[in-house]
Design an enzyme around this catalytic site. Structure first.
Site, PDB file in Angstrom:
ATOM      1  N   GLY A 282       4.760   2.578  10.806  1.00  0.00           N
ATOM      2  CA  GLY A 282       3.902   2.333   9.648  1.00  0.00           C
ATOM      3  C   GLY A 282       2.436   2.446  10.008  1.00  0.00           C
ATOM      4  O   GLY A 282       1.589   2.627   9.121  1.00  0.00           O
TER       5      GLY A 282
ATOM      6  N   THR B 233      -1.095   3.764  10.818  1.00  0.00           N
ATOM      7  CA  THR B 233      -1.739   4.997  10.345  1.00  0.00           C
ATOM      8  C   THR B 233      -2.812   5.437  11.351  1.00  0.00           C
ATOM      9  O   THR B 233      -3.037   4.767  12.362  1.00  0.00           O
ATOM     10  CB  THR B 233      -2.378   4.755   8.962  1.00  0.00           C
ATOM     11  OG1 THR B 233      -3.251   3.622   9.051  1.00  0.00           O
ATOM     12  CG2 THR B 233      -1.324   4.490   7.913  1.00  0.00           C
TER      13      THR B 233
ATOM     14  N   ALA C 125       5.367   6.941   7.645  1.00  0.00           N
ATOM     15  CA  ALA C 125       4.719   7.083   6.342  1.00  0.00           C
ATOM     16  C   ALA C 125       3.389   6.370   6.373  1.00  0.00           C
ATOM     17  O   ALA C 125       3.255   5.321   7.005  1.00  0.00           O
ATOM     18  CB  ALA C 125       5.579   6.459   5.246  1.00  0.00           C
TER      19      ALA C 125
ATOM     20  N   ASN D 134       2.497   5.028   3.841  1.00  0.00           N
ATOM     21  CA  ASN D 134       2.745   3.930   2.909  1.00  0.00           C
ATOM     22  C   ASN D 134       4.240   3.799   2.651  1.00  0.00           C
ATOM     23  O   ASN D 134       4.858   4.714   2.117  1.00  0.00           O
ATOM     24  CB  ASN D 134       1.994   4.197   1.600  1.00  0.00           C
ATOM     25  CG  ASN D 134       1.836   2.929   0.826  1.00  0.00           C
ATOM     26  OD1 ASN D 134       2.819   2.232   0.588  1.00  0.00           O
ATOM     27  ND2 ASN D 134       0.622   2.601   0.453  1.00  0.00           N
ATOM     28  N   PHE D 135       4.800   2.655   3.052  1.00  0.00           N
ATOM     29  CA  PHE D 135       6.237   2.438   2.931  1.00  0.00           C
ATOM     30  C   PHE D 135       6.628   1.779   1.619  1.00  0.00           C
ATOM     31  O   PHE D 135       7.762   1.355   1.475  1.00  0.00           O
ATOM     32  CB  PHE D 135       6.752   1.597   4.119  1.00  0.00           C
ATOM     33  CG  PHE D 135       7.118   2.445   5.310  1.00  0.00           C
ATOM     34  CD1 PHE D 135       8.343   3.089   5.370  1.00  0.00           C
ATOM     35  CD2 PHE D 135       6.241   2.623   6.353  1.00  0.00           C
ATOM     36  CE1 PHE D 135       8.693   3.892   6.448  1.00  0.00           C
ATOM     37  CE2 PHE D 135       6.568   3.412   7.441  1.00  0.00           C
ATOM     38  CZ  PHE D 135       7.802   4.054   7.489  1.00  0.00           C
TER      39      PHE D 135
ATOM     40  N   HIS E 185      -9.803  -1.132   0.273  1.00  0.00           N
ATOM     41  CA  HIS E 185      -9.005  -1.988   1.168  1.00  0.00           C
ATOM     42  C   HIS E 185      -9.873  -3.126   1.686  1.00  0.00           C
ATOM     43  O   HIS E 185     -11.103  -3.081   1.607  1.00  0.00           O
ATOM     44  CB  HIS E 185      -8.472  -1.177   2.361  1.00  0.00           C
ATOM     45  CG  HIS E 185      -7.290  -0.321   2.024  1.00  0.00           C
ATOM     46  ND1 HIS E 185      -7.414   0.955   1.526  1.00  0.00           N
ATOM     47  CD2 HIS E 185      -5.952  -0.576   2.108  1.00  0.00           C
ATOM     48  CE1 HIS E 185      -6.208   1.468   1.313  1.00  0.00           C
ATOM     49  NE2 HIS E 185      -5.306   0.558   1.648  1.00  0.00           N
ATOM     50  N   HIS E 186      -9.195  -4.090   2.310  1.00  0.00           N
ATOM     51  CA  HIS E 186      -9.851  -5.242   2.940  1.00  0.00           C
ATOM     52  C   HIS E 186     -10.802  -4.799   4.056  1.00  0.00           C
ATOM     53  O   HIS E 186     -10.648  -3.709   4.628  1.00  0.00           O
ATOM     54  CB  HIS E 186      -8.781  -6.192   3.503  1.00  0.00           C
ATOM     55  CG  HIS E 186      -7.797  -5.488   4.387  1.00  0.00           C
ATOM     56  ND1 HIS E 186      -8.019  -5.288   5.725  1.00  0.00           N
ATOM     57  CD2 HIS E 186      -6.602  -4.903   4.109  1.00  0.00           C
ATOM     58  CE1 HIS E 186      -7.002  -4.630   6.246  1.00  0.00           C
ATOM     59  NE2 HIS E 186      -6.123  -4.372   5.280  1.00  0.00           N
TER      60      HIS E 186
ATOM     61  N   LYS F 202      -9.687  -3.379   7.734  1.00  0.00           N
ATOM     62  CA  LYS F 202      -8.956  -2.117   7.956  1.00  0.00           C
ATOM     63  C   LYS F 202      -9.744  -1.225   8.916  1.00  0.00           C
ATOM     64  O   LYS F 202     -10.936  -1.015   8.754  1.00  0.00           O
ATOM     65  CB  LYS F 202      -8.708  -1.400   6.614  1.00  0.00           C
ATOM     66  CG  LYS F 202      -7.823  -0.165   6.783  1.00  0.00           C
ATOM     67  CD  LYS F 202      -7.303   0.323   5.438  1.00  0.00           C
ATOM     68  CE  LYS F 202      -6.544   1.635   5.563  1.00  0.00           C
ATOM     69  NZ  LYS F 202      -5.362   1.571   6.408  1.00  0.00           N
TER      70      LYS F 202
ATOM     71  N   GLY G  58      -4.615   6.285   5.075  1.00  0.00           N
ATOM     72  CA  GLY G  58      -3.560   7.298   5.195  1.00  0.00           C
ATOM     73  C   GLY G  58      -3.003   7.670   3.830  1.00  0.00           C
ATOM     74  O   GLY G  58      -2.657   8.833   3.572  1.00  0.00           O
ATOM     75  N   THR G  59      -2.933   6.689   2.928  1.00  0.00           N
ATOM     76  CA  THR G  59      -2.390   6.963   1.589  1.00  0.00           C
ATOM     77  C   THR G  59      -3.338   7.876   0.803  1.00  0.00           C
ATOM     78  O   THR G  59      -2.884   8.789   0.104  1.00  0.00           O
ATOM     79  CB  THR G  59      -2.161   5.638   0.837  1.00  0.00           C
ATOM     80  OG1 THR G  59      -1.268   4.855   1.625  1.00  0.00           O
ATOM     81  CG2 THR G  59      -1.560   5.865  -0.546  1.00  0.00           C
TER      82      THR G  59
HETATM   83  N1  LIG Z   1       2.592   2.484   6.308  1.00  0.00           N
HETATM   84  C1  LIG Z   1       2.381   1.385   5.582  1.00  0.00           C
HETATM   85  O1  LIG Z   1       3.069   1.132   4.578  1.00  0.00           O
HETATM   86  C2  LIG Z   1       1.301   0.437   6.007  1.00  0.00           C
HETATM   87  C3  LIG Z   1       1.073  -0.758   5.314  1.00  0.00           C
HETATM   88  C4  LIG Z   1       0.143  -1.658   5.822  1.00  0.00           C
HETATM   89  C5  LIG Z   1      -0.545  -1.349   6.997  1.00  0.00           C
HETATM   90  N2  LIG Z   1      -0.328  -0.161   7.613  1.00  0.00           N
HETATM   91  C6  LIG Z   1      -0.949   0.191   8.900  1.00  0.00           C
HETATM   92  O2  LIG Z   1      -0.328  -0.614   9.887  1.00  0.00           O
HETATM   93  C7  LIG Z   1      -1.263  -0.916  10.920  1.00  0.00           C
HETATM   94  C8  LIG Z   1      -1.357  -2.447  11.080  1.00  0.00           C
HETATM   95  O3  LIG Z   1      -1.906  -2.992   9.905  1.00  0.00           O
HETATM   96  P1  LIG Z   1      -2.140  -4.561   9.741  1.00  0.00           P
HETATM   97  O4  LIG Z   1      -2.883  -4.698   8.463  1.00  0.00           O
HETATM   98  O5  LIG Z   1      -0.884  -5.300   9.941  1.00  0.00           O
HETATM   99  O6  LIG Z   1      -3.154  -4.795  10.961  1.00  0.00           O
HETATM  100  P2  LIG Z   1      -3.439  -6.139  11.800  1.00  0.00           P
HETATM  101  O7  LIG Z   1      -3.286  -7.345  10.943  1.00  0.00           O
HETATM  102  O8  LIG Z   1      -4.761  -5.892  12.486  1.00  0.00           O
HETATM  103  O9  LIG Z   1      -2.288  -6.173  12.866  1.00  0.00           O
HETATM  104  C9  LIG Z   1      -2.227  -5.294  13.952  1.00  0.00           C
HETATM  105  C10 LIG Z   1      -1.478  -6.008  15.049  1.00  0.00           C
HETATM  106  O10 LIG Z   1      -1.188  -5.085  16.086  1.00  0.00           O
HETATM  107  C11 LIG Z   1      -1.214  -5.831  17.286  1.00  0.00           C
HETATM  108  N3  LIG Z   1      -1.364  -4.903  18.409  1.00  0.00           N
HETATM  109  C12 LIG Z   1      -2.432  -4.203  18.825  1.00  0.00           C
HETATM  110  N4  LIG Z   1      -2.124  -3.481  19.913  1.00  0.00           N
HETATM  111  C13 LIG Z   1      -0.814  -3.734  20.188  1.00  0.00           C
HETATM  112  C14 LIG Z   1       0.093  -3.303  21.179  1.00  0.00           C
HETATM  113  N5  LIG Z   1      -0.277  -2.429  22.109  1.00  0.00           N
HETATM  114  N6  LIG Z   1       1.370  -3.767  21.145  1.00  0.00           N
HETATM  115  C15 LIG Z   1       1.776  -4.642  20.200  1.00  0.00           C
HETATM  116  N7  LIG Z   1       0.956  -5.111  19.247  1.00  0.00           N
HETATM  117  C16 LIG Z   1      -0.325  -4.642  19.238  1.00  0.00           C
HETATM  118  C17 LIG Z   1      -2.392  -6.767  17.127  1.00  0.00           C
HETATM  119  O11 LIG Z   1      -2.236  -7.819  18.017  1.00  0.00           O
HETATM  120  P3  LIG Z   1      -3.464  -8.807  18.424  1.00  0.00           P
HETATM  121  O12 LIG Z   1      -3.756  -9.544  17.172  1.00  0.00           O
HETATM  122  O13 LIG Z   1      -2.854  -9.626  19.476  1.00  0.00           O
HETATM  123  O14 LIG Z   1      -4.569  -7.886  18.898  1.00  0.00           O
HETATM  124  C18 LIG Z   1      -2.231  -7.170  15.670  1.00  0.00           C
HETATM  125  O15 LIG Z   1      -1.414  -8.324  15.554  1.00  0.00           O
HETATM  126  C19 LIG Z   1      -2.567  -0.211  10.501  1.00  0.00           C
HETATM  127  O16 LIG Z   1      -2.614   1.069  11.097  1.00  0.00           O
HETATM  128  C20 LIG Z   1      -2.431  -0.080   8.985  1.00  0.00           C
HETATM  129  O17 LIG Z   1      -3.173   1.012   8.472  1.00  0.00           O
HETATM  130  C21 LIG Z   1       0.584   0.727   7.139  1.00  0.00           C
END
Ligand SMILES: NC(=O)c1ccc[n+]([C@@H]2O[C@H](COP(=O)([O-])OP(=O)(O)OC[C@H]3O[C@@H](n4cnc5c(N)ncnc54)[C@H](OP(=O)(O)O)[C@@H]3O)[C@@H](O)[C@H]2O)c1
Length: 228
Positions: free
Chosen positions: A77, A79, A102, A104-105, A135-136, A139, A145-146
Site C-alpha cells: 500500500g 506509495t 495500489a 489506493n486500496f 491530505h493531512h 503525508k 499516488g491516487t
Molecule cells: N494504498 C493505500 O490505500 C494507502 C492508504 C493510506 C496510506 N498509504 C500509504 O502508506 C504509507 C504509510 O502511510 P501512513 O499514513 O500509515 O504513514 P505513517 O503513519 O507515517 O506510518 C508509517 C509507518 O512506517 C513505519 N516504518 C518506517 N520505516 C519502516 C521500516 N523500514 N520497517 C517497518 N516499518 C517502518 C514507521 O515507523 P516509525 O513510526 O517507527 O518510524 C511508521 O509507523 C504511505 O506511503 C502512504 O502514502 C496508502
C-alpha cells in the site's frame, strides 16, 4: 493466514487490527524492529503467508526485494515508488511470487476511478480539466499516488497526450480528498471522493492478501477488486 504487517503507523496499525478481526494471525513491526530489513530474513519470514507493507517511500523497495527473494507474497500500500514498478514486476516474475499493489486500496476510490474514466470523454468535447487532492500535513509524498492514478486514467481514456494539472493541498488531518473538475464554456462537472476514515484502505489491503493466497503474478488492485 499468517500475516506480517510492515509499518505500525496510521494505516499499518489499522490493517493489523482488521486482519485480527478477520481471524488472521498477525504480527506488525515498525521501523526499529525492522532496521536494515532485519525482520525480513528468510528465517524471520518462515511460516508467513503474506507481507503487507504500509511504511514509507525510502524503505519500501528494500522490503519488496527481501520479501520477494524469500518467495513471499506481498500486498503493498506504500506509495511513492512507482518509477521502480518495472524492476519490481520482473523481480516478482523471476521469483514466481504473488504481488498486489495500489495507490489506493479502497473499493470506493476504485469505483471513483471508473467514474472518472467515463467522464474523461469530456476532454474530447472542448472541456478542460484539473485534479485537486487534499491530505493531512504528515503525508510524505505529493502529489498523492491516487491523484497520479486519476491523471493516468484520464490521459488513457481521453486519448490526449497532455496530463491534467494536479494541485496538492496539505492541511490538518484530512484523510484523503480527490476532486476532478471538468469545465467547458457552458458548464462545470465536479467529481469528488472524500475518505471518511482509513478503514476502507486497510480493509481492502487485508482482503487483497486473502485474494492473493495460492496465486502467483503481479497485480494492480484496480484490476482485481471486483473479485474480492
Ligand atoms: N494504498 C493505500 O490505500 C494507502 C492508504 C493510506 C496510506 N498509504 C500509504 O502508506 C504509507 C504509510 O502511510 P501512513 O499514513 O500509515 O504513514 P505513517 O503513519 O507515517 O506510518 C508509517 C509507518 O512506517 C513505519 N516504518 C518506517 N520505516 C519502516 C521500516 N523500514 N520497517 C517497518 N516499518 C517502518 C514507521 O515507523 P516509525 O513510526 O517507527 O518510524 C511508521 O509507523 C504511505 O506511503 C502512504 O502514502 C496508502
Amino acid at each position: 493466514m499468517n500475516l506480517l504487517v510492515l509499518g505500525r503507523g496510521k494505516t499499518g496499525s489499522l490493517v493489523a487490527e482488521i486482519a485480527a478481526e478477520r481471524r488472521h494471525h498477525v504480527r506488525a513491526v515498525g521501523a526499529k524492529e525492522n532496521a536494515d530489513c532485519s525482520a525480513l530474513s528468510h528465517a524471520s519470514l518462515s511460516g508467513i503467508d503474506c507481507v503487507i507493507d504500509f511504511t514509507a517511500p525510502h524503505c519500501v523497495i528494500p522490503h519488496i526485494e527481501a520479501c520477494v527473494k524469500a518467495g513471499k507474497n506481498m500486498v503493498v500500500g506504500t506509495t511513492g515508488w512507482y518509477k521502480d514498478v518495472g524492476h519490481v514486476r520482473s523481480l516478482v516474475e523471476q521469483h514466481q511470487t504473488g504481488f498486489v499493489y495500489a495507490p489506493n486500496f479502497s473499493v470506493g476510490v476504485n469505483l471513483f476511478l471508473d467514474i472518472v474514466r467515463s467522464a474523461a470523454a469530456a476532454l474530447q468535447h472542448e472541456y478542460s480539466g484539473q485534479i485537486f487532492e487534499r491530505h493531512h500535513v504528515h503525508k510524505k509524498d505529493a502529489p498523492s499516488g491516487t491523484a497520479i492514478a486519476l491523471q493516468r486514467v484520464i490521459r488513457e481514456a481521453s486519448g490526449k497526450n497532455e496530463d491534467l494539472e494536479i494541485t496538492s493541498f496539505r492541511e490538518g488531518e484530512v484523510v484523503g480528498l480527490h476532486e476532478v473538475v471538468l469545465e467547458s464554456a457552458g458548464d462545470r462537472i465536479y467529481l469528488c471522493h472524500d475518505a471518511k476514515s482509513r478503514r476502507g484502505f486497510a480493509e481492502g489491503a487485508v482482503r487483497a492478501a486473502e485474494w492473493l493466497a495460492g496465486k502467483k503474478g503481479f497485480y494492480d488492485f484496480k484490476d482485481v477488486w471486483r473479485e474480492l
